[in-house]
Design a protein around this motif. Structure first.
Motif, PDB file in Angstrom:
ATOM      1  N   ARG A  33       0.770  -1.141   0.159  1.00  0.00           N
ATOM      2  CA  ARG A  33      -0.041  -0.138   0.076  1.00  0.00           C
ATOM      3  C   ARG A  33       0.900   1.223  -0.006  1.00  0.00           C
ATOM      4  N   HIS A  34       2.097   1.257   0.422  1.00  0.00           N
ATOM      5  CA  HIS A  34       2.930   2.441   0.735  1.00  0.00           C
ATOM      6  C   HIS A  34       4.018   2.574  -0.453  1.00  0.00           C
ATOM      7  N   SER A  35       4.528   1.294  -0.960  1.00  0.00           N
ATOM      8  CA  SER A  35       5.907   1.623  -1.551  1.00  0.00           C
ATOM      9  C   SER A  35       5.558   2.140  -3.101  1.00  0.00           C
ATOM     10  N   VAL A  36       4.418   2.159  -3.734  1.00  0.00           N
ATOM     11  CA  VAL A  36       4.546   2.631  -4.814  1.00  0.00           C
ATOM     12  C   VAL A  36       4.904   3.980  -5.034  1.00  0.00           C
ATOM     13  N   ASP A  37       5.779   4.160  -6.275  1.00  0.00           N
ATOM     14  CA  ASP A  37       6.255   5.461  -6.425  1.00  0.00           C
ATOM     15  C   ASP A  37       7.305   5.948  -5.295  1.00  0.00           C
ATOM     16  N   THR A  38       7.812   4.998  -4.514  1.00  0.00           N
ATOM     17  CA  THR A  38       8.836   5.515  -3.463  1.00  0.00           C
ATOM     18  C   THR A  38      10.369   4.998  -3.838  1.00  0.00           C
ATOM     19  N   PRO A  39      11.279   5.398  -3.023  1.00  0.00           N
ATOM     20  CA  PRO A  39      12.410   4.645  -3.680  1.00  0.00           C
ATOM     21  C   PRO A  39      12.672   3.512  -2.494  1.00  0.00           C
ATOM     22  N   TYR A  40      11.500   3.284  -1.426  1.00  0.00           N
ATOM     23  CA  TYR A  40      11.945   2.313  -0.578  1.00  0.00           C
ATOM     24  C   TYR A  40      11.688   0.547  -1.194  1.00  0.00           C
ATOM     25  N   VAL A  41      12.536  -0.091  -0.658  1.00  0.00           N
ATOM     26  CA  VAL A  41      12.339  -1.661  -0.889  1.00  0.00           C
ATOM     27  C   VAL A  41      11.812  -2.451   0.311  1.00  0.00           C
ATOM     28  N   MET A  42      11.594  -3.738   0.268  1.00  0.00           N
ATOM     29  CA  MET A  42      10.668  -4.326   1.356  1.00  0.00           C
ATOM     30  C   MET A  42      11.739  -4.427   2.404  1.00  0.00           C
ATOM     31  N   LYS A  43      13.100  -4.434   2.601  1.00  0.00           N
ATOM     32  CA  LYS A  43      13.970  -4.397   3.361  1.00  0.00           C
ATOM     33  C   LYS A  43      13.746  -3.172   4.089  1.00  0.00           C
ATOM     34  N   ASN A  44      13.505  -1.854   3.712  1.00  0.00           N
ATOM     35  CA  ASN A  44      13.299  -0.735   4.551  1.00  0.00           C
ATOM     36  C   ASN A  44      11.991  -0.873   5.229  1.00  0.00           C
ATOM     37  N   TYR A  45      10.830  -1.647   4.874  1.00  0.00           N
ATOM     38  CA  TYR A  45       9.608  -1.595   5.293  1.00  0.00           C
ATOM     39  C   TYR A  45       9.936  -2.838   6.608  1.00  0.00           C
ATOM     40  N   LYS A  46      10.606  -3.682   6.509  1.00  0.00           N
ATOM     41  CA  LYS A  46      11.074  -4.586   7.573  1.00  0.00           C
ATOM     42  C   LYS A  46      11.857  -3.830   8.629  1.00  0.00           C
ATOM     43  N   GLU A  47      12.911  -2.976   8.263  1.00  0.00           N
ATOM     44  CA  GLU A  47      13.901  -2.341   9.347  1.00  0.00           C
ATOM     45  C   GLU A  47      12.995  -1.198  10.034  1.00  0.00           C
ATOM     46  N   SER A  48      12.069  -0.566   9.245  1.00  0.00           N
ATOM     47  CA  SER A  48      11.592   0.597   9.918  1.00  0.00           C
ATOM     48  C   SER A  48      10.631   0.228  11.064  1.00  0.00           C
ATOM     49  N   PRO A  49       9.688  -1.051  10.977  1.00  0.00           N
ATOM     50  CA  PRO A  49       8.978  -1.250  12.145  1.00  0.00           C
ATOM     51  C   PRO A  49       9.788  -1.638  13.178  1.00  0.00           C
ATOM     52  N   THR A  50      10.920  -2.287  13.051  1.00  0.00           N
ATOM     53  CA  THR A  50      11.862  -2.912  13.898  1.00  0.00           C
ATOM     54  C   THR A  50      12.361  -1.598  14.716  1.00  0.00           C
ATOM     55  N   GLN A  51      12.767  -0.478  14.123  1.00  0.00           N
ATOM     56  CA  GLN A  51      13.093   0.727  14.941  1.00  0.00           C
ATOM     57  C   GLN A  51      11.799   1.290  15.499  1.00  0.00           C
ATOM     58  N   LEU A  52      10.759   1.364  15.034  1.00  0.00           N
ATOM     59  CA  LEU A  52       9.563   2.046  15.750  1.00  0.00           C
ATOM     60  C   LEU A  52       9.184   1.391  16.882  1.00  0.00           C
ATOM     61  N   GLU A  53       9.352  -0.087  16.832  1.00  0.00           N
ATOM     62  CA  GLU A  53       9.037  -0.956  17.993  1.00  0.00           C
ATOM     63  C   GLU A  53       9.984  -0.617  19.173  1.00  0.00           C
TER      64      GLU A  53
END
Length: 88
Positions: A33-53
């Protein structure tokens, strides 16, 4: 250079908190839902929740009852808090 590489992930984390406030989704759903037209890859989406948690900004629950610490497997659900009046 390290600071410049970290900053975009700070922006991603802030965007996730804002865009998904009050929702619970899997990392795959967040990515789709979020990655379309962004420079982010799946790895970024797995790392970001880790930091937020780690920062106590999101909740995480497992659909399978088990979890390897510091990972975001497909069976994990991320709970984003509802944003407050100030949008924080």
């Amino acid at each position: 250079m390290l600071f410049s590489l970290q900053r975009p992930l700070d922006q991603l984390r802030a965007s996730l908190l804002k865009d998904f406030a009050g929702q619970e989704l899997s990392v795959a759903e967040i990515y789709e839902r979020h990655s379309v037209d962004t420079p982010y890859v799946m790895k970024n989406y797995k790392e970001s929740p880790t930091q937020l948690e780690t920062e106590g900004k999101i909740g995480v629950r497992s659909l399978k009852g088990t979890r390897r610490k510091g990972t975001f497997a497909d069976h994990l659900m991320v709970r984003f808090p509802a944003s407050n009046i100030n949008g924080e």
